[in-house]
Design a protein around this motif. Structure first.
Motif, PDB file in Angstrom:
ATOM      1  N   PRO A   5      20.928  -7.370  -7.023  1.00 13.03           N
ATOM      2  CA  PRO A   5      20.531  -7.288  -5.612  1.00 13.03           C
ATOM      3  C   PRO A   5      21.708  -7.378  -4.639  1.00 13.03           C
ATOM      4  CG  PRO A   5      19.929  -9.422  -6.526  1.00 13.03           C
ATOM      5  CD  PRO A   5      20.421  -8.586  -7.665  1.00 13.03           C
ATOM      6  N   ASP A   6      22.814  -7.952  -5.054  1.00  8.44           N
ATOM      7  CA  ASP A   6      23.980  -8.090  -4.181  1.00  8.44           C
ATOM      8  C   ASP A   6      25.053  -7.048  -4.485  1.00  8.44           C
ATOM      9  OD1 ASP A   6      22.805 -10.322  -2.938  1.00  8.44           O
ATOM     10  OD2 ASP A   6      23.527 -11.633  -4.542  1.00  8.44           O
ATOM     11  N   SER A   7      24.640  -5.914  -4.979  1.00 10.58           N
ATOM     12  CA  SER A   7      25.568  -4.851  -5.370  1.00 10.58           C
ATOM     13  C   SER A   7      26.408  -4.360  -4.197  1.00 10.58           C
ATOM     14  CB  SER A   7      24.777  -3.667  -5.942  1.00 10.58           C
ATOM     15  OG  SER A   7      25.630  -2.572  -6.147  1.00 10.58           O
ATOM     16  N   ASN A   8      27.621  -3.897  -4.526  1.00  4.98           N
ATOM     17  CA  ASN A   8      28.498  -3.253  -3.545  1.00  4.98           C
ATOM     18  C   ASN A   8      28.080  -1.810  -3.299  1.00  4.98           C
ATOM     19  OD1 ASN A   8      30.292  -5.441  -3.110  1.00  4.98           O
ATOM     20  ND2 ASN A   8      31.193  -5.017  -5.109  1.00  4.98           N
ATOM     21  N   ILE A   9      27.260  -1.259  -4.192  1.00  4.71           N
ATOM     22  CA  ILE A   9      26.811   0.126  -4.039  1.00  4.71           C
ATOM     23  C   ILE A   9      25.815   0.166  -2.878  1.00  4.71           C
ATOM     24  CG2 ILE A   9      25.586   2.052  -5.125  1.00  4.71           C
ATOM     25  CD1 ILE A   9      26.665   1.002  -7.832  1.00  4.71           C
ATOM     26  N   LYS A  10      26.137   0.969  -1.874  1.00  4.11           N
ATOM     27  CA  LYS A  10      25.317   1.023  -0.666  1.00  4.11           C
ATOM     28  C   LYS A  10      24.515   2.307  -0.543  1.00  4.11           C
ATOM     29  CE  LYS A  10      26.839  -2.921   0.473  1.00  4.11           C
ATOM     30  NZ  LYS A  10      26.084  -4.019  -0.087  1.00  4.11           N
TER      31      LYS A  10
END
Length: 152
Positions: free
Chosen positions: A100-105
């Motif tokens: 849930p805290d991924s850098n992929i936006k």
């Protein structure tokens, strides 16, 4: 592609393995994943696993925007566009749940031809749930051969 060619010449890219290489352009990397030669009965799961594995690798490499082509739909693929989309959406959904805290936006699905099914059908709740889905597209040796001859 020279980097990719050099690596796979020494060690072939096995089904499902992800290889991240430089693209030659600033801040753009390429993720290579092998899905060719998966069978009709397993291709949906292979595509799901390949996309999920690729997203996890992309996260490790700090990627922020991802473009994913439809997979398993080409001349030797067994999936319809809708099946490919469901496999990809399902993998993206699992990735979002577990990271849930991924850098992929941003994740873009790249489609090269028009689909016959409305997006709301493909993007239904069932898009994210599957069990043993079997490829519905038939392989045509004749079409494959014509495609190969056209490339020569």
């Amino acid at each position: 592609m020279a980097i990719y060619d050099a690596i796979v010449h020494q060690e072939p890219l096995v089904l499902g393995r992800v290889l991240i290489t430089e693209s030659g352009l600033k801040d753009i990397k390429l993720a290579h994943v092998s899905t060719v030669n998966s069978q009709k009965e397993t291709q949906f799961k292979v595509i799901f696993d390949a996309v999920l594995t690729t997203l996890l690798e992309d996260e490790k490499h700090g990627m922020k925007t991802i473009a994913i082509p439809e997979l398993g739909t080409g001349i030797i693929g067994f999936l319809t566009q809708e099946q490919s989309a469901r496999a990809i959406f399902s993998a993206v959904n699992q990735f979002a749940i577990h990271c849930p805290d991924s850098n992929i936006k941003e994740i873009r699905l790249v489609i090269f031809r028009s689909s016959t099914v409305p997006a709301e059908t493909v993007l239904s709740k069932q898009s994210f749930e599957f069990e043993n889905e079997i490829g519905e597209k038939q392989f045509s040796f004749e079409a494959w051969l014509e495609e190969m001859v056209a490339r020569i």
